[in-house]
Design an enzyme around this catalytic site. Sequence first.
Site: not given
Lengths: 484, 95, 489
Positions: C78, C158, C182
């Site tokens: 990420k 997210s 997330s």
Amino acid sequence: MGITLEGATGTWEYVIGLEVHAQIISNSKLFSGASTEFGSEPNSQVSPVDAGMPGMLPVINLACIEQAVKTGLAINGEINLTSVFDRKNYFYPDLPQGYQISQFKQPVVTGGHIDIELEDGTQKRIGVERLHVEQDAGKSLHDQDPNASYVDLNRSGVGLMEIVSDPDMRSPEEAAAYVRKLRTIVRYAETCDGNMQEGSMRVDANVSVRKAGEEFGTRCEIKNLNSVRYMQRAIEFEAMRQIDVLEAGGKIDQQTRLFDVAKNETRSMRSKEEAHDYRYFPDPDLLPLRFEQAWVDEIAAGMPELPDAKMARFMKEFGLSAYDADVLVAEQENAHFYEHVAEGRDKKLAANWVISELFGQLNKAGKTVEDSPVSAEALGELIDLITDDTISGRIAKDVFADMFESGKAAGVIVEEKGLKQVTDTGAIEAVIDEVMAREPEKLAEYRGGKDKLFGFFIGQVMKASGGKANPKAVNELLKTKLQG
Amino acid sequence: MSLDKATVARISRLARIATTEEEQERLAGELGGILAWVEQLGEVDTDGVEPMTSVVEMLLKSREDVVSDGGIADDVVRNAPKSAHGFFVVPKVVE
Amino acid sequence: MTDLTDLSIAQARDLLAKGDLSSKELTQAQVTSMEGKRELNAFITETPDKALEMAEASDTRRAKGETGKLEGIPVAIKDLFCTKDVLTTAGSHILDGFRPFYESSVTTNMFREGAVMLGKTNLDEFAMGSGNLTSYYGGAINPWRAKGDNRNLVPGGSSGGSASAVAGRMALGATGTDTGGSIRQPAAFTGIVGLKPTYGRCSRWGIVAFASSLDQAGPMTRSVRDSAIMLGAMAGHDPKDSTSADIAVPDFEEGLNGGVKGLTIGIPKEYRVDGMPEEIETLWQQGIKWLEEQGARTVEISLPHTKYALPAYYIVAPAEASSNLARYDGVKFGLRVESDDLTEMYEKTRAEGFGAEVKRRVLIGTYVLSAGYYDAYYLQAQKVRTRIADDFKQAWQQVDAILTPATPSAAFSADDPPSDPLAMYLNDVFTVPVNLAGLPGISVPAGLTGDGLPMGLQVIGKAFDEATVLRIGQSLEDAAGFDARPEGY
């Protein structure tokens, strides 16, 4: 001893509270492993934590907390076993995280006091509200470029103790005495080097004025004072400014001001004009700081003798005057030096020599005891020569001057210059006889009852002996001889 | 809780985010809506409840007082939009 | 041999161990896949050269007999993790051009265990969002589509890029971070497994901070076992993070197949929310049945402060974020909008550098911390948080773990997201309480909606009891036999 200010409308009084930022002595920073050393290349003592890089996290340096606890104990404060680090949020180029990690609601030390010596010999107790630990900011340089400021983060994250006094001071002199005393204390505790030139100790002064007995007025804060002298001047100016405003019917706005040394005035800081709203909240990257009373006790047990205790001991055990004791303890090195000299000797005599002769010469030469050309042993030896009647006190002063100049030992100088005191009564009697023979008229007057002339004869004999005659022996022998 | 434009202007100033009047208008509505919604927390009886200070119960850890970082001045400034002679450079600061 | 992009981490590990496969081959297959599926916008930065280099190095190590827990396994990271010398954006314009000179602790751990990095995945700006719609780089797209509907769906947020990369067979696993859901919400939206470990299990050092007291890194994989393997490589005490837990990391794979017999599972009545689709409720009931069939006992429990979790979260997270994001000021890294005046430089830089959602949250956070409001908002929220954590503590007296739906709905359309920020926030209603209490939670794909979209179940465990969470997750996975995959991927 408060000082009052005469205004057009009456007598005003100073009200002063001080916030002292003292840099903690430690190898590495409060929350990172970068060095705290002064004066390196820009940004060379910066870890990514100190530069506020994304994802960086603080880890506390416990040595800094130990220093704060020591200082807290030294100013008679209460040590809080739980304290909390908060973030103080504001934007400034030398504040890379956009917040300063500080302690707001729960500082590590609350309360305390510092006793200051006033010029009239009395003491005054100044309250301390709190001591908390926080990060220092970096440094902005404004004179490198006409359109830009340069930022160096070497200081960013260095541990500071902020020591906040109560508004107990009533004159710039009291404020100066407070700062000096605090400096002495932290230097004794070895928690801050107290070097104001290098910025290791900085003072923010909160100043207001009031008519005697009235409520406190609105205060202004003068930021970043880095010398005691400037602080006094800044406080004086600021109080006068406030009186002028008030007497003209105006009112004081609570402001942050800066002291302009060159112009000898304070002015409002543009960068701080906006209302402060620091949005303090507990730093979620850190847990509450908790430690055991046992740890505090251990620290307390390892504390060195502090200036107040030392001063009391010098007065009580050594019989020194408050003034002498105060002068000697002001710097720990001086006190050490003195104790070394006084060891096994007459304490008062040692104090006189250290204060009047040594400090006098050191001052003149711009030196400190640490680089004194006369060591404690050497001075002790000189004092011994006085005590055992080898030389007189007056000769000793000449010998000391020589020692300071040449670095030679007292005994060597006395030997070389033949300054040994004459104690041989025969030799002294010979000199007395000579003087009496030379001054028959004075002798007659003396014998006729003019006692005062005794001093004259002493002087003449000492002079004739080149100062080397033992004054006590001269005194006794002369008395007998003059009687006839 | 409704927010007015002036309040939005004040907090955007505090947060150093430039906002136009239009944005302030819009944000006043949006933020006001969120605040009105979170105000239901007032219903919770929190008398005598300690605010959470750490999610997981543990003692604060600490570092040894040794120099273990720094000496990377080039790295420190290498991402800076503007730097000179090893310093970060910012618009002139007036104190 | 099956398609190399379909392998699980466990399968690939076995093939690599047997010498039937090299990391270079495996990595090349993922790189090809990644490069062929750019329409999903899963990656902000692809690092194929670095990946192949790391794969070769891994093969060399293996030849010498040195193997780590993720030896030779290609994964996606990420773009919230700082990676040395590789662009790190947090999905924000304000980090333009930022190349960290340090490597996050989690990626350092993973690389030490042999992992290969394929690239940096898309995310909501600063991890603030539930739809991957706030990324400066455009949102990642969910490889799944509803039956008979051609519209793009969000992968959730997210960690949407990571979810999309794993579900779209571009990486065997990916790191995510979870502040309010997330990891778990995008995992549920894309039919994969997502595990948020206990707060303190994985180091936060080097992860761009959103809300410090809530952020936690975790794995996103196509199986529960893979999550167990990956977590083992990510976790560990880190002296550089004061909130990292100094406790041993167990072998999470061990006992994974131990089953749920004898366990008591709590079913919180407060998680039955108004307007929740029938399909979610049905899935939940199915999950209960699966566990009971395998010998677990289920009991209804109460977590009375559940409804206050979201509002508390929307005070605490923005407050922390408003402070954490103060460092993005145009001075040390990233974007700067020039001005002769310092304050104007700050204001313009941050106005241009931050997107609408980030601004909204920074402003809310600034407001709730400002003078006069702190007690009413922030302090009250942290007290409510204590209450929420106490609810869970109460529950642990009675149960070993808790089963809930992962999300109140399946993935929604990227073109037609909820317009009201509040409606968007509701996506995290089941996941947020877990962050507030710092507990571990896993989302396991368990079924499809009538439209053919994946739905997930969430297992919540006691602090540092990821092992039980994973074991229950494994049982659910076994029972569900979820083998659907997005068409075309």
